[in-house]
Design a protein around this motif. Sequence first.
Motif, short mmCIF file in Angstrom:
data_model
loop_
_atom_site.label_atom_id
_atom_site.label_comp_id
_atom_site.label_asym_id
_atom_site.label_seq_id
_atom_site.Cartn_x
_atom_site.Cartn_y
_atom_site.Cartn_z
N GLU A 161 -12.22 2.17 -13.55
CA GLU A 161 -12.73 1.10 -12.69
C GLU A 161 -11.59 0.23 -12.18
OE1 GLU A 161 -15.55 0.51 -11.42
OE2 GLU A 161 -17.08 1.53 -12.60
N GLU A 162 -10.68 -0.14 -13.09
CA GLU A 162 -9.51 -0.95 -12.68
C GLU A 162 -8.63 -0.16 -11.72
OE1 GLU A 162 -10.62 -0.61 -15.74
OE2 GLU A 162 -10.35 -2.43 -16.94
N ALA A 163 -8.48 1.15 -12.00
CA ALA A 163 -7.68 1.99 -11.10
C ALA A 163 -8.29 2.04 -9.71
CB ALA A 163 -7.56 3.40 -11.67
N CYS A 164 -9.61 2.13 -9.66
CA CYS A 164 -10.31 2.18 -8.38
C CYS A 164 -10.11 0.89 -7.60
CB CYS A 164 -11.79 2.46 -8.62
SG CYS A 164 -12.70 2.87 -7.13
N ARG A 165 -10.22 -0.26 -8.30
CA ARG A 165 -10.04 -1.54 -7.62
C ARG A 165 -8.62 -1.68 -7.06
NH1 ARG A 165 -13.64 -3.63 -11.59
NH2 ARG A 165 -11.94 -4.04 -13.05
N ALA A 166 -7.64 -1.29 -7.87
CA ALA A 166 -6.25 -1.37 -7.40
C ALA A 166 -6.02 -0.44 -6.22
CB ALA A 166 -5.29 -1.04 -8.54
N ALA A 167 -6.61 0.76 -6.26
CA ALA A 167 -6.44 1.72 -5.16
C ALA A 167 -7.08 1.20 -3.88
CB ALA A 167 -7.04 3.06 -5.55
N TYR A 168 -8.25 0.56 -4.00
CA TYR A 168 -8.87 -0.03 -2.82
C TYR A 168 -7.96 -1.10 -2.21
CZ TYR A 168 -13.56 2.08 -2.98
OH TYR A 168 -14.61 2.95 -2.91
N ARG A 169 -7.31 -1.89 -3.06
CA ARG A 169 -6.41 -2.92 -2.54
C ARG A 169 -5.19 -2.30 -1.87
NH1 ARG A 169 -5.56 -7.68 -6.83
NH2 ARG A 169 -4.95 -8.77 -4.92
N ALA A 170 -4.74 -1.17 -2.41
CA ALA A 170 -3.61 -0.46 -1.79
C ALA A 170 -4.00 0.06 -0.41
CB ALA A 170 -3.16 0.70 -2.68
N VAL A 171 -5.20 0.62 -0.32
CA VAL A 171 -5.68 1.13 0.98
C VAL A 171 -5.81 -0.01 1.97
CG1 VAL A 171 -7.67 2.14 2.15
CG2 VAL A 171 -6.81 3.17 0.03
N GLN A 172 -6.32 -1.13 1.50
CA GLN A 172 -6.48 -2.28 2.40
C GLN A 172 -5.12 -2.78 2.88
OE1 GLN A 172 -8.29 -5.69 0.55
NE2 GLN A 172 -8.94 -6.56 2.50
N ALA A 173 -4.11 -2.76 2.00
CA ALA A 173 -2.78 -3.25 2.37
C ALA A 173 -2.07 -2.33 3.35
CB ALA A 173 -1.93 -3.43 1.10
N ASN A 174 -2.31 -1.01 3.25
CA ASN A 174 -1.66 -0.05 4.16
C ASN A 174 -2.58 1.17 4.32
OD1 ASN A 174 0.01 1.56 5.69
ND2 ASN A 174 1.81 1.31 4.40
N PRO A 175 -3.60 1.06 5.17
CA PRO A 175 -4.59 2.14 5.28
C PRO A 175 -4.06 3.44 5.86
CG PRO A 175 -4.98 0.43 6.94
CD PRO A 175 -3.93 -0.09 6.02
N ARG A 176 -2.86 3.42 6.46
CA ARG A 176 -2.32 4.64 7.07
C ARG A 176 -1.37 5.39 6.15
NH1 ARG A 176 0.64 3.44 12.12
NH2 ARG A 176 0.43 5.69 12.47
N HIS A 177 -1.20 4.88 4.92
CA HIS A 177 -0.30 5.54 3.97
C HIS A 177 -1.13 6.49 3.11
CE1 HIS A 177 2.90 6.20 1.10
NE2 HIS A 177 3.72 5.50 1.86
N SER A 178 -0.81 7.77 3.17
CA SER A 178 -1.67 8.77 2.53
C SER A 178 -1.75 8.62 1.02
CB SER A 178 -1.17 10.18 2.88
OG SER A 178 0.19 10.35 2.51
N ILE A 179 -0.65 8.18 0.37
CA ILE A 179 -0.64 8.11 -1.09
C ILE A 179 -1.67 7.10 -1.60
CG2 ILE A 179 0.76 7.60 -3.13
CD1 ILE A 179 1.39 10.25 -1.78
N THR A 180 -1.94 6.04 -0.84
CA THR A 180 -2.95 5.08 -1.27
C THR A 180 -4.32 5.75 -1.40
OG1 THR A 180 -3.47 4.37 0.99
CG2 THR A 180 -1.71 3.19 -0.14
N HIS A 181 -4.62 6.67 -0.49
CA HIS A 181 -5.89 7.40 -0.54
C HIS A 181 -5.89 8.45 -1.65
CE1 HIS A 181 -7.34 5.60 3.24
NE2 HIS A 181 -6.07 5.67 3.62
N VAL A 182 -4.70 8.97 -2.00
CA VAL A 182 -4.61 9.91 -3.13
C VAL A 182 -5.06 9.21 -4.41
CG1 VAL A 182 -3.00 11.20 -4.59
CG2 VAL A 182 -2.79 11.33 -2.10
N GLN A 183 -4.52 8.02 -4.66
CA GLN A 183 -4.90 7.29 -5.87
C GLN A 183 -6.40 6.96 -5.87
OE1 GLN A 183 -2.82 7.00 -8.21
NE2 GLN A 183 -0.90 7.46 -7.15
N LEU A 184 -6.93 6.62 -4.70
CA LEU A 184 -8.35 6.29 -4.61
C LEU A 184 -9.21 7.52 -4.90
CD1 LEU A 184 -10.58 4.28 -3.98
CD2 LEU A 184 -10.28 4.82 -1.55
#
Length: 513
Positions: free
Chosen positions: A433-456
């Motif tokens: 759950e914590e990992a998911c929240r952090a990944a969502y914040r990563a996607v929000q900070a840089n939605p065009r960076h593929s690695i953020t979506h990998v973590q999500l």
Amino acid sequence: MAAIHEFGPFRLDAEAGILFRGAEPTPLGQRAVQLLALLVQRAGMPVSKDALIEAAWPGQAIEDSNLTVQMAAVRRTLADGCGESQWIETLPRGGYRYIGPAVTSSASDRTTAPSLTLPERPSIAVLPFADLSGDTEQDYFADGMVDDIITGLSRINWLFVIARNSTFTYKGRAVDVKQVGRELGVRYVLEGSIRKTGGNVRITGQLIDASTGMHVWAERYDRHSDDIFALQDDIAMSVVGAIAPSLRRAEINRVKRKRPDSLDAYDLVLRAQPDVDSGMPEQVTQALVLLERAITLQPSYALAHGNAAMCHHCLFLRAGLQEGSRAASIKHARSAIAHGQDDALALTLAGFSIGMDGHDRAAAFTALDAALAISPSSALTYILGSVMLGWGGDSDRAIEWSERGMRLSPFDSWAFAAFDAQAMGHFHRGRYEEACRAAYRAVQANPRHSITHVQLAAALAKLGRLQEARAAAARVLELHPTFRYGRQFQGVNCAPAPAASLGEALRAAGLPE
């Protein structure tokens, strides 16, 4: 000659665009200050809306509502400063009148102040902070805070910092930051205040472009501590960490206004910086053109080499894992270390490339430790270090370093990387759950960076939310069509345990190995 108007506890400097309460500047904006200046100049006399609008918005056609909003701000500031908001009277036929305490006006001649030439590097003066505690015995705390901030800023080698002995001549004086800029020959001025009550401390700071009077950065810190010196160090580090990226952004905006043919090596690196920070292959390719020009002009420019290493790192991981990109990343990183022993930022970028692309994490953290010895408030050092710790399987330190980096620079352009590291750390610890929240914040900070979506995708898969995980996986392939998680793990030298758990989740999300 510039007029200074004093009334009640207030002092208004119209040329500087500042309303002071005692020695402390109020947060009143420049347009509101111009309105108040006209009203106190004509104290007791009606002033029409048209005259007020012309004073604050010369030559512009604006709605009356703009005037109403600014007048409300004036009244609110007067009320906050002395509990009295009725010093400005609204007149029935459209206008206002100042009916407060008597106004004393005096002339201030600033033309005799020496004007120094600005240095080539960005330059800053840290003024003594106003002590609002009402206890002169607490001055040591405010002065110690400013000393620590000056020391921290002095460790940033691209920044020209005025020494304490010069800035403390302004202690206890109501100053005009534009005048300070002229007298000390600096582009930026940091001023602030401290209110200490028992163990509770409130510190406010604002960074101002002295050439325009415009705010670059402002922040308030509320802390509690029985250890006053630890508190002092903590606040000073936080202020320095927040100011450094703000100054970078201000300098980048300044350089954007210069003609391309007038750019020197320093300007070229500044202009390239936003594209470097994007982490996008197309943009870092553009940045490399500028960085190569900078290196041609100055072959020993450590920061140019450090940024070039980051560009080639991006191309290696996100544009096909080509050996040429990896080799170029390591080559520029080594040049950055060779020429940048006093440059915390160059050492940080170089260390990251050597750790991620050269797979030598021991050498990488030697460079990062050297960077932190030079500049303990370097947020990017902690952020990029957290990424390496995450891929290396050191989950707890990855989270610790990423959180420390974000505390130093909450709105950093590399925030997505810090959140990625948090997502990895929580994932490896089974906290999905914590990992998911952090990944969502990563996607929000840089939605065009593929690695953020990998973590999500990985976190969602572990939570059993497979439909959402597959949607995130589809976005990965849309952004990075050649992505294969096995090759990616090999590219960053992912530790075996996280590679196994991440791989299992990404396979379930539908990503190819």
